[in-house]
Motif scaffolding. Sequence first.
Motif, PDB file in Angstrom:
ATOM      1  N   TYR A 311      -1.578   2.647  -5.899  1.00  0.00           N
ATOM      2  CA  TYR A 311      -1.046   1.694  -4.918  1.00  0.00           C
ATOM      3  C   TYR A 311      -0.166   2.463  -3.940  1.00  0.00           C
ATOM      4  O   TYR A 311       0.490   3.441  -4.306  1.00  0.00           O
ATOM      5  CB  TYR A 311      -0.211   0.613  -5.599  1.00  0.00           C
ATOM      6  CG  TYR A 311      -1.006  -0.403  -6.398  1.00  0.00           C
ATOM      7  CD1 TYR A 311      -1.141  -1.717  -5.952  1.00  0.00           C
ATOM      8  CD2 TYR A 311      -1.613  -0.060  -7.595  1.00  0.00           C
ATOM      9  CE1 TYR A 311      -1.853  -2.653  -6.684  1.00  0.00           C
ATOM     10  CE2 TYR A 311      -2.342  -0.983  -8.336  1.00  0.00           C
ATOM     11  CZ  TYR A 311      -2.452  -2.279  -7.867  1.00  0.00           C
ATOM     12  OH  TYR A 311      -3.153  -3.206  -8.592  1.00  0.00           O
ATOM     13  N   SER A 312      -0.111   1.990  -2.693  1.00  0.00           N
ATOM     14  CA  SER A 312       0.701   2.709  -1.708  1.00  0.00           C
ATOM     15  C   SER A 312       1.258   1.759  -0.659  1.00  0.00           C
ATOM     16  O   SER A 312       0.726   0.661  -0.427  1.00  0.00           O
ATOM     17  CB  SER A 312      -0.116   3.803  -1.020  1.00  0.00           C
ATOM     18  OG  SER A 312      -1.069   3.240  -0.142  1.00  0.00           O
ATOM     19  N   ILE A 313       2.323   2.217  -0.033  1.00  0.00           N
ATOM     20  CA  ILE A 313       2.898   1.507   1.110  1.00  0.00           C
ATOM     21  C   ILE A 313       3.694   2.518   1.923  1.00  0.00           C
ATOM     22  O   ILE A 313       4.300   3.446   1.370  1.00  0.00           O
ATOM     23  CB  ILE A 313       3.807   0.335   0.668  1.00  0.00           C
ATOM     24  CG1 ILE A 313       4.197  -0.529   1.868  1.00  0.00           C
ATOM     25  CG2 ILE A 313       5.058   0.851  -0.060  1.00  0.00           C
ATOM     26  CD1 ILE A 313       4.900  -1.824   1.491  1.00  0.00           C
ATOM     27  N   THR A 314       3.673   2.363   3.240  1.00  0.00           N
ATOM     28  CA  THR A 314       4.472   3.207   4.130  1.00  0.00           C
ATOM     29  C   THR A 314       5.496   2.329   4.826  1.00  0.00           C
ATOM     30  O   THR A 314       5.147   1.307   5.432  1.00  0.00           O
ATOM     31  CB  THR A 314       3.594   3.925   5.169  1.00  0.00           C
ATOM     32  OG1 THR A 314       2.660   4.777   4.485  1.00  0.00           O
ATOM     33  CG2 THR A 314       4.440   4.767   6.101  1.00  0.00           C
ATOM     34  N   LEU A 315       6.763   2.714   4.712  1.00  0.00           N
ATOM     35  CA  LEU A 315       7.861   1.956   5.294  1.00  0.00           C
ATOM     36  C   LEU A 315       8.656   2.838   6.235  1.00  0.00           C
ATOM     37  O   LEU A 315       8.821   4.034   5.987  1.00  0.00           O
ATOM     38  CB  LEU A 315       8.796   1.425   4.194  1.00  0.00           C
ATOM     39  CG  LEU A 315       8.191   0.513   3.135  1.00  0.00           C
ATOM     40  CD1 LEU A 315       9.228   0.226   2.061  1.00  0.00           C
ATOM     41  CD2 LEU A 315       7.681  -0.786   3.756  1.00  0.00           C
TER      42      LEU A 315
END
Length: 840
Positions: A311-315
């Motif tokens: 899983y990934s997210i860029t903030l």
Amino acid sequence: MQKKHPFISKLALYALGCVVILTGPACTLSLFDFGLSGSGEEIPITNPSDNLTNSPTPIPSAKTTFTVHIPVPLNEGDILALSILDEVTGLPFNTINYPLQAIDALTYTVDLPLPLNAVIKYRYIIPGVTRSQETTSANLPVRYRLYKVVGIGSVQDTVTSWTGQTFSGSTGKIQGLAIDSLSGLPIPNLLIGAGGTQTLTDSAGRFYLDGILPGLHLLSAYSLDGTYQPFQQGAQVDADLITPVQIHVAPAQMVNITFIANPPKNTVTGAPIRLAGNLLQLGNTFGDLNGGFNAIADRMPTLSTMADGRYSITLQLPIGTDLRYKYTLGDGFWNAEQKNSGELILRRLVVPETDLIIEDNIETWQTGPSSPIVFDLNVPANTPAGDLVYIQFFPYAWTEPIPMWTMGNNRWTYKLYGPLDVLNSFSYRYCRNAQCGSADDLATMGNATTGRQITTSLAPQDIRDSITGWAWLEEDAPYTLVAAPIQPRSTEFIAGIEFQSNYSPSWMNFTSQAMQNVSALNANWVVLTPSWTFTRTQPLVFNAQPGQDPLWDDTSGMMSQAHALNLNIALFPTPNFPAPADDWWISAPRDFGWWNEWFDHYHQFALHYADLAARNNAETLILGGEWLAPAMQNGILANGEPSGVPADAELRWNAILADLRGHFGGKIWWALPFTPGSLPSSPQFVKSADGVYLLWNAPLSQENPADKNAMIAEAVRLLDEEISPYQVAVEKEIILGLAAPSATGVESACILDPLGTCLDWTSLSRPNADIPSVNLNLQAQTDVYESMLTAINGRSWIDGFISRGYYPPVMLKDKSASVYGKPAADLLWYWYPRLLGLAQ
């Protein structure tokens, strides 16, 4: 006889203040430690950075000396401890407690190795069976103190009082201004703390900290979203005096941080993994919510599934932020990641100056022998499309609801992994759109419910539940719209919906849908009612309280949603009171000095929302309201006594309105309560406003059942004989605001309470508890609306009509004034486009 469950008893005890025996130099105590052992045995020394997982390299630390002065000597056998807090899991949980050593009977100290660049949230406690926590001079719990570790340092603190004690003594005040060090502009919504008290800066960067003990205090400034760097300096406070302070806070630059998470093998495929953290954008509300929680799942960002199962997210995050975070299938407490050993995980990252990719391995969602529990739920076919179903747990109290996972075809599921190792039996219930207590399963409705019971087990459990019906969503008799000859106005006519002023951070996941519903009614205006809270009368404390009042960004976000749908916006700021407003006014000191302070605070309140309205391009600002009667010229209290308002009240109100013109270029309306015969005594300064928002509270009929034609006739009489002459006299726009609960008695403007007196209409608003003695009557609400709309039809001097009390997060056919999902909404859907000339 109901069986008692010892683990639940221990858990409840922990939540109220668990037994902590500090026999070593440091004691790390969490909810999980307590549930597993509960023995009070010695726990090894803990470095504050040991539970901050993530660092690929050792975290450098610096020695910090804390010295604290307490008001009275400790009782024999008591220990004073410094408690470092975890706002991601919840302030009552996962604390790290350090005993202090006595210098003398009133002075204690401890040296702690703290991680460099960390922002420590802490408070002082006296652990033990009669656990005490430090409180302010207003006898309110100290939420936390703030300290940023920039190197070897020392902190001097003073405890004002303890739980159960009443403070009496001299205090002082800090009055300050927070300025952006680069732009020179004021900074709103900055958390300021000193001496155990906290407040938020207003639109002008101003802040007031009242009730602080005389002496030297550490003044801290903290950005809720990290967009400004933490600030701290000393501030000397003297008794009965004001310490002026101006602080210059540096903005932080943003970088992209990519989080990649490797989930455990038993993670449900497709289950949403969220990132819970200590920043506003990571779910932290900075308020005290149900069950001692501080973060809400809905406000946490959700990671995306990668092709390889990660899983990934860029903030975008601010450089230098001391980020505390964890991964979760729920919130910061339920279904949050743990170590295989059973310890909580709270990861730490000081955001670097360049973009970064971080890959984390989630060890497990569960520990202990208890197996996960799957909740498999079927909901009724009449569940509104777009509604989300939530599950709420009761381990010691009702905690914040958790969104379930949709399976389609009215089926929802949720797999609870933990923390089952500290539970034996607990309760749960279901609700819609996170509004547990209001939008419940019929079988477990209301906050007094015990919910559905369940016991943990070594064997996997698959709980299959079916909801036969939702509270306040029963099928009602179809309402027949009767075509009426409606005289069209121009599109300048105000056809509006006013949101109710009760607020919860859980709203924010549903306000976009609410705006779409408002637009679907063919309304062209929405009135937002952001609030501040009165928390103290002497000295007067009036400011935004996180968790109770929408923050600057919350209201700005709602305004953006409205503008995206081409809705005009009016801001109608409204206060919250710790008691009914009438009682609050009666109990206030109301001497001349107090009134000066009150007008200063109201002026600040009004300017704050004038600035917010200006920066977000609102069309109108509304001041006034039913609650302000005691502050008007020759003000009268609810008990009939004079309020003692200064003789120059009229001049003060004119000065406030004049000052607002320099901050806000749109229209300003004054909200004026209307009852028969009230207008001749209305304040003269209303002529300084651009319009009158007339809050209708006039009876249309005393008959039961009421005759609709008679109601129309009475509405016409009041409009023509009382309101029309007033409009001619003041030469202002007249906009009618109608709050009509769907309850028997609404036609008479008097819905009776159990004592036979008239209820304030807001007492029926959510999330207030239902009043069983009041009868639901959807038809009565609709008849009042139809009577009022028919009466204004053709009266061109009426410039608008606004439905008040709309409950944005969920549709409820309850007794409140909200028209959301009720027949009255269908009536507005028919009338509004025809009044605006958009339909025939």
